[in-house]
Design a protein around this motif. Structure first.
Motif, short mmCIF file in Angstrom:
data_model
loop_
_atom_site.label_atom_id
_atom_site.label_comp_id
_atom_site.label_asym_id
_atom_site.label_seq_id
_atom_site.Cartn_x
_atom_site.Cartn_y
_atom_site.Cartn_z
N GLN A 50 0.87 -0.96 0.40
CA GLN A 50 -0.16 -0.08 0.05
C GLN A 50 0.79 1.68 -0.18
N LEU A 51 1.85 1.39 0.70
CA LEU A 51 2.72 2.43 0.94
C LEU A 51 3.29 2.72 -0.03
N LEU A 52 3.55 1.58 -1.05
CA LEU A 52 4.37 1.61 -2.51
C LEU A 52 3.42 1.75 -3.61
N THR A 53 2.30 2.11 -3.37
CA THR A 53 1.26 2.57 -4.50
C THR A 53 0.95 3.88 -4.38
N ALA A 54 1.26 4.38 -2.86
CA ALA A 54 1.43 5.79 -3.07
C ALA A 54 1.79 6.20 -3.46
N ALA A 55 3.35 5.84 -2.92
CA ALA A 55 4.51 6.55 -3.29
C ALA A 55 4.58 6.39 -5.13
N GLU A 56 3.78 5.28 -5.56
CA GLU A 56 3.82 5.33 -7.45
C GLU A 56 2.80 6.17 -7.23
N SER A 57 2.15 6.69 -6.99
CA SER A 57 0.78 7.18 -7.81
C SER A 57 1.12 8.80 -8.04
N LYS A 58 0.55 9.50 -9.26
CA LYS A 58 0.71 10.95 -9.26
C LYS A 58 0.81 11.90 -8.88
N ASP A 59 0.02 11.97 -7.87
CA ASP A 59 -0.78 12.55 -6.55
C ASP A 59 -0.30 11.98 -5.07
N VAL A 60 1.23 11.97 -5.14
CA VAL A 60 1.37 11.44 -3.35
C VAL A 60 0.93 12.62 -2.78
N ASN A 61 0.64 11.67 -1.72
CA ASN A 61 -0.14 12.55 -0.43
C ASN A 61 1.01 11.91 0.75
N GLU A 62 1.52 13.57 1.26
CA GLU A 62 2.84 13.20 2.15
C GLU A 62 1.98 12.62 3.27
N LYS A 63 1.06 13.17 4.29
CA LYS A 63 0.46 12.60 5.36
C LYS A 63 0.41 11.01 4.86
N GLN A 64 -0.60 10.71 4.14
CA GLN A 64 -1.01 9.39 4.03
C GLN A 64 0.45 8.75 3.67
N LEU A 65 1.48 9.06 3.10
CA LEU A 65 2.70 8.16 2.86
C LEU A 65 3.09 7.91 4.08
N GLN A 66 3.19 8.99 5.32
CA GLN A 66 3.73 8.97 6.40
C GLN A 66 2.94 7.97 7.85
N GLN A 67 1.56 8.13 7.18
CA GLN A 67 0.90 7.66 8.20
C GLN A 67 0.52 6.01 7.77
N LEU A 68 0.57 5.37 6.40
CA LEU A 68 1.36 4.08 5.83
C LEU A 68 2.80 3.77 6.30
N PHE A 69 4.14 4.26 6.41
CA PHE A 69 5.23 4.00 7.02
C PHE A 69 4.76 3.46 8.19
N ARG A 70 4.32 4.47 8.93
CA ARG A 70 3.83 4.28 10.74
C ARG A 70 3.44 2.87 10.63
N ASP A 71 2.48 2.60 10.02
CA ASP A 71 1.36 1.38 10.09
C ASP A 71 2.73 0.52 9.29
N THR A 72 3.38 0.85 8.80
CA THR A 72 3.87 -0.21 8.60
C THR A 72 4.92 -0.75 9.35
N ARG A 73 5.85 -0.37 10.15
CA ARG A 73 6.65 -0.15 10.66
C ARG A 73 6.15 -0.83 12.96
N LEU A 74 4.74 -0.35 12.71
CA LEU A 74 4.46 -0.88 13.76
C LEU A 74 3.93 -2.55 13.27
#
Length: 598
Positions: A50-74
């Motif tokens: 999901q984090l990869l998909t968000a990073a590859e998106s044309k409209d990258v959302n910083e808050k979304q990336l950061q939250q997905l990263f938090r969730d991935t680390r957890l």
């Protein structure tokens, strides 16, 4: 490293033995835990994708990336206990350090994984690094697939599960609550709670209603982490002493109660250690080449005599003890000692030998893998002792008393001479006898709350938290040997100046002289903070004469923070913003680490 090849073979043999000795009831718990691990790994994979998909998106959302990263680390933290224990190499590429690393044996690891990704996303998303972010996320699949293959096909064993979960408590105590692996995200307390929740579920397979003490202790530890979630004010002394230690003790007691067969092998942290602070927690033989090098009383007695004898030096004018003086905590008090039979200065400051056995490599540049290697290096060094081990052994053999001591320490049929390894092993054994983990801090962690005053406790909490000291000087040894496995030792680039008030980095290139990698220019071993109050002056070049100067140096962000040109500094250049009171408390804590004379 040679000692750990031996260790690994024993571990693999032990695993095979334990597999065939387990009964069906035990296997059911193991299988359930294996299946749960696979579910957690797949969950981690999903979040990573999901984090990869968000990073590859044309409209990258910083808050979304950061939250997905938090969730991935957890999600990773839920199975970290097993990943680190069973698949440490794969895990290095999942959550390894964000800098290139060179092992003592020359193996090189490029930075990869979550800590590298963190730098692209925090404190702000770096759009210019989007391609690197995507590449790193894709690279995680290699290690993830290794996890799936291992836990899907290799049986894990009860004794390993208990060993691994106890090590995870130690990992949380020493690293998890310090922001060690998420310095920018700063979510270590939440991640530690998640980690403990996961091992609580694992250990619940081995407890029931009549034996719920362990689960209650872990639940209390989790609650403490959740309720006290301010990083700077978090009381780590209370958490470790009142929550972490009781839980790890209960795991050790449960192993005995359930009669879990434990397969033992040579490592630094003894498998019988109930806490990181037990008086017998550490095995001084761990970094020996093989059992023939292990310490004995007779070797120690011989080594002590050799240590003080100038016979090993070329002109018989210097002994090991000339520079490593027992009354000065086995240092010498000089900025730098002198070249033998000269007034010229040696290149580096003399370090203490107390607890030197608790690190898998020696010297500031980590060039010696064993204490014996260190001894031979120093004897042959033209500036230090300028001796010949061959000539020294010939002279020792002529001495009747030495012949007797060597024969007693190294019983052998052939008495035609004294092998060089016996000299180095005797002195190495003596140095191994200098392990002293008996400071007031150790007393406090063993239950004597009166051993430290409030200023010292505050200093410990700063050391482990706001001051970020413990992200390099790892508790409880307070050197650069990474807990809880204690296999790796690290070096850092901190920008030590040539002069205390100068604006030039010291010219000594440190490890770069050995590995010839630019990242290691001015890189030096992370030395122990234990007994630092007795071993001034400080740093590899002895540039600072007081602990207050050292604290001030770090408070300013090391060399780079002071304005020196240190392009490869691994220490964060940000100022710590410690108040004068906090700096004083840090110094007070460091003084509590002085060993008591034995």
């Amino acid at each position: 490293m040679k000692p750990f090849i031996f260790t690994l073979l024993l571990f693999l043999l032990a695993s095979v033995y334990a597999f065939y000795s387990c009964n069906k009831k035990e296997t059911s718990s193991e299988k359930a835990i294996e299946q749960n691990l696979l579910v957690q790994i797949y969950s981690f994979t999903t979040l990573k994708n999901q984090l990869l998909t968000a990073a590859e998106s044309k409209d990258v959302n910083e808050k979304q990336l950061q939250q997905l990263f938090r969730d991935t680390r957890l999600a990773y933290k839920k199975f970290e206990w097993a990943a680190e224990y069973y698949q440490p190499i794969a895990t290095r590429f999942i959550n390894g350090p964000p800098v290139k690393e060179v092992e003592i044996d020359g193996t090189t690891f490029n930075p990869a994984g979550l800590q590298v990704i963190e730098n692209y996303l925090f404190p702000k998303y770096d759009k210019t690094k989007n391609k690197e972010l995507i590449d790193q996320l894709k690279l995680l699949d290699v290690s993830i697939n290794k996890y799936k293959l291992y836990f899907g096909n290799v049986d894990i064993l009860n004794w390993q599960i208990f060993d691994a979960t106890r090590q995870q408590i130690f990992r949380v105590q020493a690293l998890g609550i310090t922001d060690f692996d998420n310095p920018l995200l700063q979510n270590s307390l939440q991640e530690s709670a998640t980690s403990l929740e996961s091992i609580t579920k694992v250990l619940s397979y081995y407890t029931d209603g009549s034996d719920s003490k362990l689960i209650e202790q872990l639940t209390a530890a989790i609650h403490y982490l959740r309720q006290n979630n301010n990083f700077n004010s978090f009381n780590r002394a209370v958490f470790i002493a009142d929550y972490g230690n009781p839980a790890s003790i209960s795991i050790a007691n449960l192993i005995v109660a359930l009669k879990i067969p434990v397969i033992r092998y040579n490592r630094l942290l003894n498998q019988d250690a109930k806490t990181l602070f037990d008086t017998n927690a550490y095995n001084v033989n761990a970094y020996s080449n093989d059992p023939s090098f292990f310490i004995t009383d007779k070797k120690v007695a011989l080594g002590k005599k050799l240590f003080a004898d100038p016979i090993l030096s070329g002109m018989h004018t210097r002994s090991c003890q000339s520079c490593h003086q027992p009354e000065k905590a086995f240092a010498d008090g000089f900025t730098k000692n002198t070249v033998i039979n000269s007034t010229a200065l040696l290149r580096r400051n003399t370090p203490t030998l107390i607890n030197a056995a608790l690190q898998p490599a020696q010297f500031y540049d980590l060039r010696a893998a064993m204490l014996e290697d260190q001894v031979l290096d120093v004897v042959a060094n033209k500036q230090e002792m300028h001796g010949s081990i061959k000539q020294a052994t010939a002279l020792l053999y002529k001495d009747k008393e030495y012949r007797r001591l060597f024969h007693d320490a190294f019983p052998k049929i052939d008495t035609a001479g004294i092998p060089a390894y016996e000299v180095s092993n005797a002195i190495g054994s003596y140095i191994r006898s200098l392990v002293m983990l008996n400071s007031r801090f150790d007393e406090y962690m063993r239950g004597n709350k009166a051993a430290m005053n409030q200023s010292e406790i505050n200093g410990f909490n700063l050391f482990m938290g706001k001051a970020k000291c413990a992200t390099c000087h790892y508790m409880p040894l307070f050197n650069g040997t990474l807990p809880p496995k204690f296999i790796r030792i690290e070096s850092e680039v901190i920008g030590v100046p040539r002069y205390a008030k100068g604006m030039e980095v010291d010219t000594d290139m440190g490890r770069y002289n050995l590995v010839r990698i630019d990242d290691y220019k001015h890189s030096f071993k992370i030395t122990t903070v234990r007994n630092a109050a007795q071993t001034a002056p400080y740093m590899h070049n002895g540039v600072f004469t007081t602990l207050e100067q050292v604290v001030d140096f770090y408070n300013k962000g090391g060399g780079a923070g002071m304005g020196l040109k240190v392009d490869n500094q691994t220490l964060a250049a940000d100022k710590l913003n410690l108040s004068p009171k906090e700096c004083g408390e840090l110094v007070a804590f460091i003084k509590s680490l002085d060993s008591k004379k034995m």
